[in-house]
Design an enzyme around this catalytic site. Sequence first.
Site, short mmCIF file in Angstrom:
data_model
loop_
_atom_site.label_atom_id
_atom_site.label_comp_id
_atom_site.label_asym_id
_atom_site.label_seq_id
_atom_site.Cartn_x
_atom_site.Cartn_y
_atom_site.Cartn_z
N CYS A 43 -2.09 -4.68 -7.85
CA CYS A 43 -0.90 -3.42 -6.94
C CYS A 43 -0.77 -2.14 -8.41
CB CYS A 43 0.28 -4.50 -7.99
SG CYS A 43 1.43 -3.45 -7.00
N CYS A 48 -1.70 -1.45 -4.47
CA CYS A 48 -0.26 -0.83 -3.79
C CYS A 48 -0.46 0.56 -4.62
CB CYS A 48 1.23 -2.00 -3.72
SG CYS A 48 0.40 -3.48 -4.65
N LYS A 51 -3.06 3.09 -4.10
CA LYS A 51 -3.35 3.38 -2.76
C LYS A 51 -2.25 4.63 -1.87
CE LYS A 51 -0.99 0.61 0.07
NZ LYS A 51 -1.51 -0.75 0.66
N TYR A 179 -5.86 -4.89 6.65
CA TYR A 179 -5.23 -3.90 5.67
C TYR A 179 -5.77 -2.39 5.02
CZ TYR A 179 -3.71 -5.58 1.60
OH TYR A 179 -3.66 -5.94 0.49
N GLU A 183 -6.36 0.84 5.31
CA GLU A 183 -5.75 2.46 4.95
C GLU A 183 -6.88 3.32 4.04
OE1 GLU A 183 -1.97 -0.47 3.41
OE2 GLU A 183 -3.52 -0.87 1.99
N GLY A 263 -12.40 -9.21 2.32
CA GLY A 263 -11.62 -10.14 2.02
C GLY A 263 -11.73 -9.66 0.25
N ALA A 342 3.28 -4.24 5.71
CA ALA A 342 3.13 -3.58 6.15
C ALA A 342 1.79 -2.79 5.61
CB ALA A 342 3.85 -2.19 5.10
N HIS A 437 21.60 8.24 15.86
CA HIS A 437 21.40 9.09 16.24
C HIS A 437 20.81 10.60 16.25
CE1 HIS A 437 19.65 10.30 20.54
NE2 HIS A 437 20.76 11.73 19.70
N GLU A 442 16.85 3.94 16.10
CA GLU A 442 17.59 3.13 17.36
C GLU A 442 17.22 2.96 18.02
OE1 GLU A 442 19.31 6.32 19.29
OE2 GLU A 442 18.01 8.04 18.23
#
Length: 460
Positions: A43, A48, A51, A179, A183, A263, A342, A437, A442
């Site tokens: 990470c 993470c 990245k 992902y 990315e 992978g 994400a 708003h 929203e």
Amino acid sequence: MSDYDVDLFVIGGGSGGVRAARIAAQHGARVMLAEEYRVGGTCVIRGCVPKKLLVYASRFRAEFEDAEGYGWTMPQARFDWPTLIANKDKEIARLEAAYTMTLEKAGVTIVKSRATVADAHTVRLNNGKSVRAAYILVATGGAPTYGDAIAGVEHAISSNEAFHLPELPPHLLIQGGGYIALEFAGIFAGLGAQVTVIYRGDNILRGFDDDVRRHVRMDMEKRGIKVVTGCKVASIERINGRFLAEFSNGFRHTADCVMFATGRAPNVANLGLKEAGVEIAKNGAVVVDEYSRTRVPSIYAIGDVTNHINLTPVAIREGHAFADTVFGGKPTMVDHTNVPTAVFSDPEVGAVGLTEAQARASLAQTDIYRAMFKPLKATLSGRDTTVLLKLVVDGLTDRVVGCHIVGEGAAEMVQMVTIAVKMGATKADFDATMALHPTTAEELVTLRTKSASYAREAAE
Ligand SMILES: Cc1cc2nc3c(=O)[nH]c(=O)nc-3n(C[C@H](O)[C@H](O)[C@H](O)COP(=O)(O)OP(=O)(O)OC[C@H]3O[C@@H](n4cnc5c(N)ncnc54)[C@H](O)[C@@H]3O)c2cc1C
């Protein structure tokens, strides 16, 4: 435990190992941790964090382009890859030092060495020395795999090397539809490279909601990233410093860099786990129970090496729960449901809970609420982009069981929605929530009509 040199030996100083070692030490255990590369693990060192720094760098391009519609005149922007990489490396070194200091402050002894398991209570280090431990925690993470053995695969890089390229390649070919592939496609395209993504499946982002998969692909293509599906790289040849890739459909493609993001596999090779009696699954994962214990009572495993949900917060939770269970007198299981995830591609994805297909397969009645619209920011900038928001609702209980967002800020929005989903919020709770708003989020509390088909909305 005094017959042992230490109470706990942690193999691997990544997200899970670092947390487990620190908490166990705070519970009073004598802890030693071995790390063969750099403290912080995937990470912090090559996952993470670096990245996301590159993602930030890549997104300035769109900001510069969008600024014009808002009245700004921009001088020609120039990007310098070596500056970005040097600054990123400086930050990663700072973080590595901070992690090391935190561990040392907690009283953990760090050994910079590869460690292997000799038996249920013994760990062997590179220098031949053995350490006897009451408990051993395997937190060795995972490593990139390259799929089928094809001719020239040695020319392909993985995400590990992508963080250290000497220069920005003008043309990149990225194999993979997950992902990490997407990315890096966004990063390199944003920084100015021509990017082609090739994936053997029918569409990218397998496992994500089908609307999300279609939407991300459509938006990526609008941003100039070429996506080839149903096909894979069959061979790679190096010619005059460039790379000629032959696809399984016979097409040929020349690139300056070929990256495989096909992978990752658990790091168990030559660790001595099988010999010590630890069960290893067919996919290489260490098999553990709900308390992270292996078949050998003194050996536990957490994080990517168990191949459950390969995300940093999950490894950290598992490490913490292990330390509380074994050294804190508080048996703790980790709840692996509703883990948000994400994809920091362009466009960004945030998701939690069931996809529409999963809900339809498991619930008696599924209701879908969906909105697709041009974000306010894109009006003056003129950018051709749309946001997708989708709620998956259990039609019988009215509970929101899934939320899927594509667009700017998707990950931040989904982190907050996850609290509501985890608490069992109903669609009526969402409806009763006052909108804020003007925001993108929203729309999540103003979705009133059950959804029409995605294809129709996309065409409008
Ligand atoms: C490119 C990329 C991007 C990612 N982005 C995200 C993201 O945005 N969000 C997210 O949540 N997750 C992300 N991840 C996944 C995340 O990095 C992992 O889930 C997480 O690091 C797992 O933690 P871990 O402790 O299990 O293993 P790791 O962090 O991999 O740590 C394992 C450590 O063990 C060491 N080690 C291995 N074998 C030995 C041995 N025998 N002796 C001594 N040391 C050993 C390794 O050097 C490594 O430091 C990303 C991963 C990659 C590759």
